[in-house]
Design a protein around this motif. Structure first.
Motif, PDB file in Angstrom:
ATOM      1  N   TRP A 116     -16.937 -14.467  -8.289  1.00 36.12           N
ATOM      2  CA  TRP A 116     -15.809 -15.370  -8.369  1.00 36.12           C
ATOM      3  C   TRP A 116     -16.174 -16.764  -8.875  1.00 36.12           C
ATOM      4  CZ3 TRP A 116     -12.218 -12.144  -8.622  1.00 36.12           C
ATOM      5  CH2 TRP A 116     -12.134 -11.027  -7.779  1.00 36.12           C
ATOM      6  N   PRO A 117     -17.273 -17.377  -8.467  1.00 39.28           N
ATOM      7  CA  PRO A 117     -17.563 -18.713  -9.004  1.00 39.28           C
ATOM      8  C   PRO A 117     -17.745 -18.717 -10.518  1.00 39.28           C
ATOM      9  CG  PRO A 117     -18.848 -18.276  -7.022  1.00 39.28           C
ATOM     10  CD  PRO A 117     -18.220 -16.983  -7.401  1.00 39.28           C
ATOM     11  N   GLU A 118     -18.546 -17.768 -11.027  1.00 40.57           N
ATOM     12  CA  GLU A 118     -18.746 -17.702 -12.473  1.00 40.57           C
ATOM     13  C   GLU A 118     -17.456 -17.340 -13.190  1.00 40.57           C
ATOM     14  OE1 GLU A 118     -20.549 -16.217 -10.161  1.00 40.57           O
ATOM     15  OE2 GLU A 118     -22.645 -15.958 -10.748  1.00 40.57           O
ATOM     16  N   ALA A 119     -16.650 -16.473 -12.561  1.00 42.41           N
ATOM     17  CA  ALA A 119     -15.367 -16.097 -13.162  1.00 42.41           C
ATOM     18  C   ALA A 119     -14.460 -17.307 -13.303  1.00 42.41           C
ATOM     19  CB  ALA A 119     -14.698 -15.008 -12.333  1.00 42.41           C
ATOM     20  N   VAL A 120     -14.457 -18.182 -12.309  1.00 39.08           N
ATOM     21  CA  VAL A 120     -13.644 -19.401 -12.381  1.00 39.08           C
ATOM     22  C   VAL A 120     -14.101 -20.272 -13.536  1.00 39.08           C
ATOM     23  CG1 VAL A 120     -13.193 -21.591 -11.197  1.00 39.08           C
ATOM     24  CG2 VAL A 120     -12.958 -19.428  -9.965  1.00 39.08           C
ATOM     25  N   TYR A 121     -15.407 -20.431 -13.689  1.00 45.74           N
ATOM     26  CA  TYR A 121     -15.944 -21.259 -14.778  1.00 45.74           C
ATOM     27  C   TYR A 121     -15.543 -20.703 -16.137  1.00 45.74           C
ATOM     28  CZ  TYR A 121     -19.331 -23.483 -17.874  1.00 45.74           C
ATOM     29  OH  TYR A 121     -19.922 -24.169 -18.905  1.00 45.74           O
ATOM     30  N   ALA A 151     -15.500 -26.842 -10.347  1.00 42.59           N
ATOM     31  CA  ALA A 151     -14.621 -25.851  -9.725  1.00 42.59           C
ATOM     32  C   ALA A 151     -15.409 -24.624  -9.300  1.00 42.59           C
ATOM     33  CB  ALA A 151     -13.501 -25.465 -10.693  1.00 42.59           C
ATOM     34  N   ALA A 152     -16.332 -24.183 -10.145  1.00 40.02           N
ATOM     35  CA  ALA A 152     -17.165 -23.030  -9.796  1.00 40.02           C
ATOM     36  C   ALA A 152     -18.041 -23.339  -8.587  1.00 40.02           C
ATOM     37  CB  ALA A 152     -18.025 -22.626 -10.988  1.00 40.02           C
ATOM     38  N   LEU A 153     -18.592 -24.547  -8.538  1.00 40.70           N
ATOM     39  CA  LEU A 153     -19.410 -24.938  -7.390  1.00 40.70           C
ATOM     40  C   LEU A 153     -18.576 -24.966  -6.109  1.00 40.70           C
ATOM     41  CD1 LEU A 153     -21.560 -27.819  -8.919  1.00 40.70           C
ATOM     42  CD2 LEU A 153     -22.350 -25.547  -8.261  1.00 40.70           C
ATOM     43  N   ALA A 154     -17.321 -25.428  -6.223  1.00 43.79           N
ATOM     44  CA  ALA A 154     -16.450 -25.476  -5.049  1.00 43.79           C
ATOM     45  C   ALA A 154     -16.187 -24.070  -4.519  1.00 43.79           C
ATOM     46  CB  ALA A 154     -15.138 -26.166  -5.404  1.00 43.79           C
ATOM     47  N   VAL A 155     -15.944 -23.122  -5.413  1.00 47.71           N
ATOM     48  CA  VAL A 155     -15.723 -21.740  -4.985  1.00 47.71           C
ATOM     49  C   VAL A 155     -16.976 -21.183  -4.328  1.00 47.71           C
ATOM     50  CG1 VAL A 155     -15.225 -19.393  -5.784  1.00 47.71           C
ATOM     51  CG2 VAL A 155     -13.944 -21.330  -6.708  1.00 47.71           C
ATOM     52  N   HIS A 156     -18.117 -21.442  -4.936  1.00 45.43           N
ATOM     53  CA  HIS A 156     -19.378 -20.959  -4.363  1.00 45.43           C
ATOM     54  C   HIS A 156     -19.622 -21.584  -2.988  1.00 45.43           C
ATOM     55  CE1 HIS A 156     -23.366 -19.350  -4.169  1.00 45.43           C
ATOM     56  NE2 HIS A 156     -23.934 -20.541  -4.181  1.00 45.43           N
ATOM     57  N   PHE A 157     -19.308 -22.869  -2.859  1.00 42.90           N
ATOM     58  CA  PHE A 157     -19.471 -23.559  -1.580  1.00 42.90           C
ATOM     59  C   PHE A 157     -18.598 -22.908  -0.510  1.00 42.90           C
ATOM     60  CE2 PHE A 157     -18.199 -26.813   1.448  1.00 42.90           C
ATOM     61  CZ  PHE A 157     -19.406 -27.427   1.761  1.00 42.90           C
TER      62      PHE A 157
END
Length: 409
Positions: A337-342, A231-237
């Motif tokens: 945001w990506p790390e926050a999601v993780y 999920a974090a990778l998807a946000v970063h992408f």
């Protein structure tokens, strides 16, 4: 705590080069030959492994299970506890022992909840066992090699935040001295998960999306946390890639191992949620509202209803939850945001069961914490000294707790 490097704008993704156009691949490979800083980090890793094994050797002499013992237990016995037994049984006998699949394996009728553990570590353990005869040695060897990969990847990610400022070395130091660091050395899944997850995150920072997706899929074979990483990778992408259609399909790859495992359990049990039910049976991971889980854990920690050892571990989980919430707030404030999601998904999974369990141990997987501490403490040596002085005693106590068989969580 997570702090953005001064040269990077608040809205920039973690590790992104502000000068690079959105969607362009950053120069340099995500994983390359060892550099001087990598060798330095590996040297630190070996020193901490030597310290841990020295502690294990002394523990078996000074804290025997039988106070009148005249000979110590085998040194490997200190690592043959709790989750290790589940991993060993899966690797040796499979999830459904017996030719008819009705042996002493999963299910409420047998009292064995081994299907709560993802197959990545047991499969690798079985493979290594073909070369290394002793199961325990094979498990420790997996964690030893995986831990080395993880600390090098962590250091490289930290260097993206503040190149040339020793951020990588500090991040590795903070992880290796953290209170629950003993689990990186035991035959558990934390080190192997990080050996996939951290290189996956590093590859994503370099915009090597096929490699990142493949490594994240590896992480998902090991722990459910691989889905949080995905999920974090998807946000970063979505934040960094312009042309998304051709590569968007890669984002589904990390979910494939989990889906295959759930399908396998369904074929054997007729239950698509067999993994979740095993978690509930074995570890009281029934869903509860976050405030109810907090209240129950607080009660167990301070109401004198548990033995002091158990109560102390509940207290550690409460402290870890507070730390995680502070970390999440800082990540949101910095727009990471990506790390926050993780972190948010991790805290939700751990904080919505009957009571907290293994929250302190899960801090090992919170790489934004170790990188943030490293970047934040570069402003002065005092903060690093404070960290070491406060955390080293906790790490020693929890290491002894694990090695003497008093850990429960």
């Amino acid at each position: 705590m997570p702090v953005t490097a001064p040269a990077s704008p608040r809205h920039a993704p973690v590790g992104a080069d502000p000068a690079a156009p959105r969607g362009e691949t950053l120069p340099g490979p995500a994983l390359s030959r060892l550099r001087p800083v990598d060798r330095e980090v590996l040297g630190l890793y070996l020193l901490t492994r030597a310290a841990l094994w020295t502690t294990a050797y002394c523990t078996r002499w000074l804290f025997p299970s039988d106070g009148d013992a005249r000979a110590p237990e085998p040194v490997l016995a200190s690592f043959e506890r709790w989750d290790w037994g589940h991993f060993l049984h899966i690797a040796r006998d499979g999830y459904f022992p017996g030719e008819d699949g009705t042996g002493p394996g999963p299910g409420p009728g047998h009292g064995d909840n081994r299907e709560a553990f993802f197959p990545g570590f047991p499969l690798l353990l079985r493979a290594v066992h073909t070369v290394v005869a002793d199961w325990t040695v094979a498990g420790l060897l997996i964690s030893f090699v995986a831990g080395a990969v993880a600390v090098v990847a962590l250091a490289r990610i930290a260097e993206l935040h503040l190149p040339g400022a020793h951020a990588g070395r500090r991040a590795a130091l903070f992880l290796l001295l953290s209170p629950c660091a003993v689990f990186l050395a035991a035959g558990y899944s934390e080190a192997l998960f990080l050996a996939f997850a951290l290189p996956a995150w590093l590859a994503a920072q370099r915009h090597r999306w096929p490699l990142a997706a493949l490594l994240a899929a590896g992480a998902t074979t090991v722990r459910i946390s691989g889905l949080f990483l995905a999920a974090a990778l998807a946000v970063h992408f979505l934040m960094t890639v312009r042309t998304r259609r051709r590569r968007a399909a890669l984002l589904a790859l990390p979910a494939l191992p989990a889906l295959l495992y759930f399908w396998y359990l369904y074929e054997r049990t007729g239950d698509w949620t067999a993994w979740k039910h095993a978690q509930e049976r074995g570890w009281y991971r029934h869903f509860r509202a976050p405030w109810e889980a907090w209240a129950q854990t607080w009660h167990e920690a301070f109401a004198h209803t548990q033995a002091t050892g158990y109560a102390a571990l509940f207290q550690a989980d409460l402290a870890a939850m507070v730390l995680g919430l502070v970390l999440l707030a800082l990540l949101v404030r910095r727009r990471r945001w990506p790390e926050a999601v993780y972190i948010a998904l991790t805290l939700w999974a751990l904080g919505t069961s009957y009571w907290y369990m293994s929250v302190a141990r899960s801090t090992l997987l919170w790489w934004p914490l170790w990188i943030g501490l490293a970047v934040g403490t570069l402003r002065g040596r005092t903060t690093t000294t404070v960290y070491v002085c406060l955390v080293a005693p906790l790490s020693t106590v929890l290491t002894l707790t694990f090695l003497t068989g008093r850990w429960a969580g």
